[in-house]
Design an enzyme around this catalytic site. Sequence first.
Site, PDB file in Angstrom:
ATOM      1  N   GLU A 196      91.602  21.745  59.125  1.00 31.37           N
ATOM      2  CA  GLU A 196      91.787  22.711  58.038  1.00 31.37           C
ATOM      3  C   GLU A 196      92.848  23.759  58.388  1.00 31.37           C
ATOM      4  O   GLU A 196      92.733  24.926  58.013  1.00 31.37           O
ATOM      5  CB  GLU A 196      90.457  23.393  57.682  1.00 31.37           C
ATOM      6  CG  GLU A 196      89.420  22.423  57.126  1.00 31.37           C
ATOM      7  CD  GLU A 196      88.151  23.111  56.662  1.00 31.37           C
ATOM      8  OE1 GLU A 196      87.818  24.182  57.207  1.00 31.37           O
ATOM      9  OE2 GLU A 196      87.500  22.594  55.748  1.00 31.37           O
ATOM     10  N   GLU A 265      85.482  15.807  54.326  1.00 26.20           N
ATOM     11  CA  GLU A 265      84.299  16.675  54.217  1.00 26.20           C
ATOM     12  C   GLU A 265      83.873  16.791  52.766  1.00 26.20           C
ATOM     13  O   GLU A 265      84.515  17.500  51.978  1.00 26.20           O
ATOM     14  CB  GLU A 265      84.564  18.077  54.790  1.00 26.20           C
ATOM     15  CG  GLU A 265      84.719  18.116  56.285  1.00 26.20           C
ATOM     16  CD  GLU A 265      84.794  19.542  56.825  1.00 26.20           C
ATOM     17  OE1 GLU A 265      84.409  20.494  56.089  1.00 26.20           O
ATOM     18  OE2 GLU A 265      85.244  19.717  57.975  1.00 26.20           O
TER      19      GLU A 265
END
Length: 889
Positions: A196, A265
């Site tokens: 991320e 995710e």
Amino acid sequence: MAESIRRFFSLQWRILPPIIIALLLYIPIVSGSFLKPFNVSYDHRALIIAGKRRMLVSAGIHYPRATPEMWADLIEKSKEGGADVIQTYVFWNGHEPVKGQYNFEGRYDLVKFVKLIGSSGLYLHLRIGPYVCAEWNFGGFPVWLRDIPGIEFRTDNEPFKNEMQKFVTKIVDLMREAKLFCWQGGPIIMLQIENEYGDVEKSYGQKGKDYVKWAASMALGLGAGVPWVMCKQTDAPENIIDACNGYYCDGFKPNSQTKPVLWTEDWDGWYTKWGGSLPHRPAEDLAFAVARFYQRGGSFQNYYMYFGGTNFGRTSGGPFYITSYDYDAPLDEYGLRSEPKWGHLKDLHAAIKLCEPALVAADAPQYRKLGSKQEAHIYHGHGETGGKVCAAFLANIDEHKSAHVKFNGQSYNLAPWSVSILPDCRHVAFNTAKVGAQTSVKTVESARPRLGSMSILQKVVRHDNVSYISKSWMALKEPIGIWGENNFTFQGLLEHLNVTKDRSDYLWHKTRINVTEDDISFWKKNGANPTVSIDSMRDVLRVFVNKQLSGSVVGHWVKAVQPVSFVLGNNDLLLLTQTVGLQNYGASLEKDGAGFRGKAMLTGFKNGDMDLSKSSWTYQVGLKGEAEKIYTVEHNEKAEWSTLETDVSPSMFMWYKTYFDTPDGTDPVVLDLESMGKGQAWVNGHHIGRYWNIISQKDGCEKACDYRGAYNSDKCTTNCGQPTQTRYHVPRSWLKPSSNLLVLFEETGGNPFKISVKTVTAGILCGQVSESHYPPLRKWSTPDYMNGTMSIDSVAPEVHLHCEDGHVISSIEFASYGTPRGSCHRFSIGKCHASNSLSIVSEACKGRNSCFIEVSNTAFRSDPCSGILKTLTVMARCSSTQNTSGLGF
């Protein structure tokens, strides 16, 4: 077996429904306990495993959040639920707690975890990072990293890149040496570098862009032989797959047409903070998000988390993340199935697998508009043996209204915010809003005495039907302030982590304040007390004067203002700073720190304010009990414990200990610490984690949860006005049959006599399926359907009940075939009811771990109300086989 089935299909293909080829994809290519060596590549459509495109479902499990004894069961339940892949982060601070000293034992035995995945026939996506976020302490970074001169995390910084490369290389080499990559016969099919980073990249400017290129080049240069991904990284280099994270990823497109659509995710719940309510994501919405992802071209989807587990010890991140990491996942914190979420997703995965031949055959779907907010995506092509295959997804993205649509000449009813899956482009196998899976209700019971044990009978105290852990407790007072010889003095206030190195949550600061008679007179005249004022602090500050608590402040980088009272002469001002999980998200984590920021002043003296940041301070890291390890079996007897009387008032900064026996059976064990305040707990020297009896906000929880519409973490919350967490998992592998040592450090005052040991199980099952429900997905792969002697249209729906392993259905509490009313725990018979409902269901289910009951007039031998749509509703109770062994089951 796999080859014989392939030969069967090659001969029989013309007389079989093309969809049956999906069965081939369920059979892993296994040699002994591990997979046969194979290569992994990818194209724009999907990962290519052993030369074949695959549609993959992944289950997120973090190995340190469970014990090694739990791993095999978690992996098996993931596989049973339809997962092809296990996904995990690699936790740098767990594996290298001291620079150059590695730990791959116990909960950090990564090789063992990966081998268990391989032996199960599943694949592994290993996310090395090494930054993980994950609501994990310091985002997975070891705290020693911040002490390296000149270091800046996650940017084009040589000291950081050197350490990152060493650790990533260490992990890749470890996996290669253990022969765990797919080309070696292991389960690892994909790796991840960074995590991320796109969320923070702008904070670093050009150095951030350069860092992304370096990280990718470094990873590829390790020669791992499998694809690498970067999630949330729109500028991922050409040879790195960029992937999506979020609640919904059906609209995601990678940054190159040569890359497949991956969802690393899928947030199927959310984490919880101390003082917060509990998030829940409805199974219907989660299934909708997943179906939409595959409908619109996705090929790999991972549940974050499939099993959340527990933040044992001081591993929870923060600040203020609770010890439980349940995450509302399909498998709960203890590894029990969370129903209906687990079962509903299992059905979804089965439906997607039935579509897999068509999904991999088509390079892209055909799009068809069915209405203003209704659409179809159709996949068709030729299967492995040349036959035509077709699968379709019909979606209704209207949040409020159902829709009737026409598709391929047939009518379909689509519930609001739902997707219907048609594995043969004709029959609906699954609709995301139509839940046929059972609901399981977790029951928490006071621990049963071990059979034949008298010691626990002597220890357990019963009040109001609650079994408390012990009537015999020992206590020890933790010193307030400086307690040992390993303290030091420094002119000025030091940053908390620079001193503690995160060896403890606690750091004592002590300085001497001299108060004159003029000061006393000044305060009396003005009717005011002096005040400790600190510009900014985190997470907990406790202020003591002469070892008496003046007050506490809780918050994350908040201003602290605490009035204090001094006596004439010298006074000891004590400041205790505490961390409750280090920051795990954001840019420049190395600069976040803990303790104080800005000025620290002591105001209100006659001669003016005092700048505490320039005072001479004596520092002491941690607690005396921590240093002496009085929580361990080896060292607790060396401490000077005294008997705790039942009538003693709760006191802060106390150590408590007792012994307890392990409850009978195999159900998960928890400590109920609702009677305590704030602190930490250990069992047999194992650190259970932090506890805190803090009440969540009263408002914000909805009485009814509507699955329709986009989900966020504030939707469908529960537990408002209640303690955020009261039960704390004690893994059975940490327990002995008897005389288990329980030690607690209590900060604020609590009553240990009301602590109890309990067990958790899915004690109540509820099933509710109507005649209009779809045929069971397992029927699509039966021999009768495979050889063409059975039409799926002729198959009746069914209720499926199943207890956890080691349990059987001991009683049927309610059963009605007809028009029953109500919901689980509140069912009642309606106007239409088959009188033999209870006997039919009891005969099918009692004494069994699992049972299937057909929802049809045939099954109940009559039609209780002709012309009326009927439903079968059942509520059953599960009991341990140990408890039912003498009941004739």
